[in-house]
Motif scaffolding. Sequence first.
Motif, PDB file in Angstrom:
ATOM      1  N   SER A  52     -63.740  20.197  42.510  1.00 22.76           N
ATOM      2  CA  SER A  52     -64.052  20.720  43.833  1.00 22.76           C
ATOM      3  C   SER A  52     -64.465  22.186  43.726  1.00 22.76           C
ATOM      4  O   SER A  52     -64.305  22.819  42.674  1.00 22.76           O
ATOM      5  CB  SER A  52     -62.830  20.581  44.746  1.00 22.76           C
ATOM      6  OG  SER A  52     -61.728  21.291  44.215  1.00 22.76           O
ATOM      7  N   ASP A  53     -64.997  22.720  44.826  1.00 17.94           N
ATOM      8  CA  ASP A  53     -65.363  24.131  44.862  1.00 17.94           C
ATOM      9  C   ASP A  53     -64.086  24.971  44.787  1.00 17.94           C
ATOM     10  O   ASP A  53     -63.173  24.782  45.599  1.00 17.94           O
ATOM     11  CB  ASP A  53     -66.117  24.426  46.165  1.00 17.94           C
ATOM     12  CG  ASP A  53     -66.693  25.828  46.194  1.00 17.94           C
ATOM     13  OD1 ASP A  53     -65.905  26.797  46.084  1.00 17.94           O
ATOM     14  OD2 ASP A  53     -67.920  25.958  46.333  1.00 17.94           O
ATOM     15  N   PRO A  54     -63.984  25.908  43.845  1.00 15.24           N
ATOM     16  CA  PRO A  54     -62.767  26.711  43.704  1.00 15.24           C
ATOM     17  C   PRO A  54     -62.395  27.476  44.971  1.00 15.24           C
ATOM     18  O   PRO A  54     -61.210  27.649  45.271  1.00 15.24           O
ATOM     19  CB  PRO A  54     -63.113  27.673  42.558  1.00 15.24           C
ATOM     20  CG  PRO A  54     -64.134  26.945  41.751  1.00 15.24           C
ATOM     21  CD  PRO A  54     -64.955  26.191  42.759  1.00 15.24           C
ATOM     22  N   VAL A  55     -63.404  27.943  45.734  1.00  9.56           N
ATOM     23  CA  VAL A  55     -63.120  28.700  46.953  1.00  9.56           C
ATOM     24  C   VAL A  55     -62.499  27.793  48.021  1.00  9.56           C
ATOM     25  O   VAL A  55     -61.572  28.180  48.720  1.00  9.56           O
ATOM     26  CB  VAL A  55     -64.396  29.390  47.487  1.00  9.56           C
ATOM     27  CG1 VAL A  55     -64.115  30.091  48.820  1.00  9.56           C
ATOM     28  CG2 VAL A  55     -64.920  30.387  46.467  1.00  9.56           C
ATOM     29  N   VAL A  56     -63.029  26.577  48.142  1.00 10.44           N
ATOM     30  CA  VAL A  56     -62.452  25.614  49.087  1.00 10.44           C
ATOM     31  C   VAL A  56     -61.034  25.257  48.652  1.00 10.44           C
ATOM     32  O   VAL A  56     -60.116  25.155  49.477  1.00 10.44           O
ATOM     33  CB  VAL A  56     -63.332  24.348  49.165  1.00 10.44           C
ATOM     34  CG1 VAL A  56     -62.667  23.288  50.045  1.00 10.44           C
ATOM     35  CG2 VAL A  56     -64.711  24.691  49.704  1.00 10.44           C
ATOM     36  N   LEU A 181     -51.999  30.016  37.714  1.00  7.58           N
ATOM     37  CA  LEU A 181     -53.050  30.257  38.709  1.00  7.58           C
ATOM     38  C   LEU A 181     -53.711  31.611  38.478  1.00  7.58           C
ATOM     39  O   LEU A 181     -54.932  31.745  38.509  1.00  7.58           O
ATOM     40  CB  LEU A 181     -52.465  30.208  40.120  1.00  7.58           C
ATOM     41  CG  LEU A 181     -52.169  28.836  40.715  1.00  7.58           C
ATOM     42  CD1 LEU A 181     -51.380  28.994  42.011  1.00  7.58           C
ATOM     43  CD2 LEU A 181     -53.455  28.069  40.982  1.00  7.58           C
ATOM     44  N   LYS A 182     -52.887  32.624  38.248  1.00 10.71           N
ATOM     45  CA  LYS A 182     -53.411  33.979  38.067  1.00 10.71           C
ATOM     46  C   LYS A 182     -54.146  34.139  36.746  1.00 10.71           C
ATOM     47  O   LYS A 182     -54.954  35.060  36.586  1.00 10.71           O
ATOM     48  CB  LYS A 182     -52.267  34.986  38.154  1.00 10.71           C
ATOM     49  CG  LYS A 182     -51.695  35.145  39.563  1.00 10.71           C
ATOM     50  CD  LYS A 182     -50.653  36.254  39.611  1.00 10.71           C
ATOM     51  CE  LYS A 182     -50.206  36.517  41.038  1.00 10.71           C
ATOM     52  NZ  LYS A 182     -49.218  37.612  41.127  1.00 10.71           N
ATOM     53  N   LYS A 186     -61.647  31.940  37.392  1.00 10.30           N
ATOM     54  CA  LYS A 186     -62.371  31.336  38.511  1.00 10.30           C
ATOM     55  C   LYS A 186     -61.489  31.273  39.756  1.00 10.30           C
ATOM     56  O   LYS A 186     -61.938  31.553  40.868  1.00 10.30           O
ATOM     57  CB  LYS A 186     -62.850  29.932  38.134  1.00 10.30           C
ATOM     58  CG  LYS A 186     -63.945  29.906  37.090  1.00 10.30           C
ATOM     59  CD  LYS A 186     -64.378  28.475  36.804  1.00 10.30           C
ATOM     60  CE  LYS A 186     -65.478  28.438  35.746  1.00 10.30           C
ATOM     61  NZ  LYS A 186     -65.895  27.039  35.432  1.00 10.30           N
ATOM     62  N   LEU A 187     -60.237  30.897  39.566  1.00 11.10           N
ATOM     63  CA  LEU A 187     -59.334  30.798  40.705  1.00 11.10           C
ATOM     64  C   LEU A 187     -58.960  32.182  41.230  1.00 11.10           C
ATOM     65  O   LEU A 187     -58.788  32.369  42.438  1.00 11.10           O
ATOM     66  CB  LEU A 187     -58.077  30.023  40.319  1.00 11.10           C
ATOM     67  CG  LEU A 187     -58.237  28.503  40.244  1.00 11.10           C
ATOM     68  CD1 LEU A 187     -56.936  27.848  39.806  1.00 11.10           C
ATOM     69  CD2 LEU A 187     -58.684  27.942  41.583  1.00 11.10           C
ATOM     70  N   THR A 188     -58.829  33.158  40.334  1.00 11.26           N
ATOM     71  CA  THR A 188     -58.528  34.514  40.776  1.00 11.26           C
ATOM     72  C   THR A 188     -59.605  35.016  41.722  1.00 11.26           C
ATOM     73  O   THR A 188     -59.320  35.563  42.798  1.00 11.26           O
ATOM     74  CB  THR A 188     -58.418  35.465  39.571  1.00 11.26           C
ATOM     75  OG1 THR A 188     -57.322  35.056  38.738  1.00 11.26           O
ATOM     76  CG2 THR A 188     -58.179  36.898  40.025  1.00 11.26           C
TER      77      THR A 188
END
Length: 209
Positions: A52-56, A181-182, A186-188
Amino acid sequence: MAAVLVAAGLLVGACTGGGSAAGGSSASAGPTSTSAASGSGSTTGSASVPTSDPVVWAGTYCEGAGPAVVGALEMLKALLAGGAGDPAAQKQAFLTYVDKVSGPMVEAGTKLEKLGPPSAEAVSLHADVVKALKETGAEAGEVRTKLAALDPTSPDFESQLSALGDGQTYTTEVKDQITRLKADPKLTQAFQTAPQCLSLVKALESAGI
């Protein structure tokens, strides 16, 4: 109770990481795949992983953690305003808090599960976060039932309240998830871009956090 409170605070850790917000990201909720997202016209034979889109993904995560964190701040304010010395007010403050936790967390976990992982590298992390959100939300619902049954006039009300759960093992698991997560670049960036996460950070800043 402690498990719900501590886990909620840890779950929002990724949303309040340092760094400036990245701008101009266009998010799509539809799943993609690692081969398509990489821009490569060929694969190496391994099956592509739907992502999925990381921002979403990050925004959905913050939707689930946000009410828990804001609710915790409101509960602490109520207790500091005098509720801590009043068992009935203390019980009501906790009830109000857990009422705000259960639904959003379970819903966010379900939405993330449908979205899929934000990258092929985050498949395991994605599964763990979905599990954490669902379990924390479910636990809040269970705590709510037990809390409602407590009698604030009982001499052992405080001990009964404390006995609703220490959550040490689960808290350690959530800490590990936040660290992972940190550690994902990309997720950051996604957490620093998603509107839901930015709104949560502003809410915490306005509260002096």
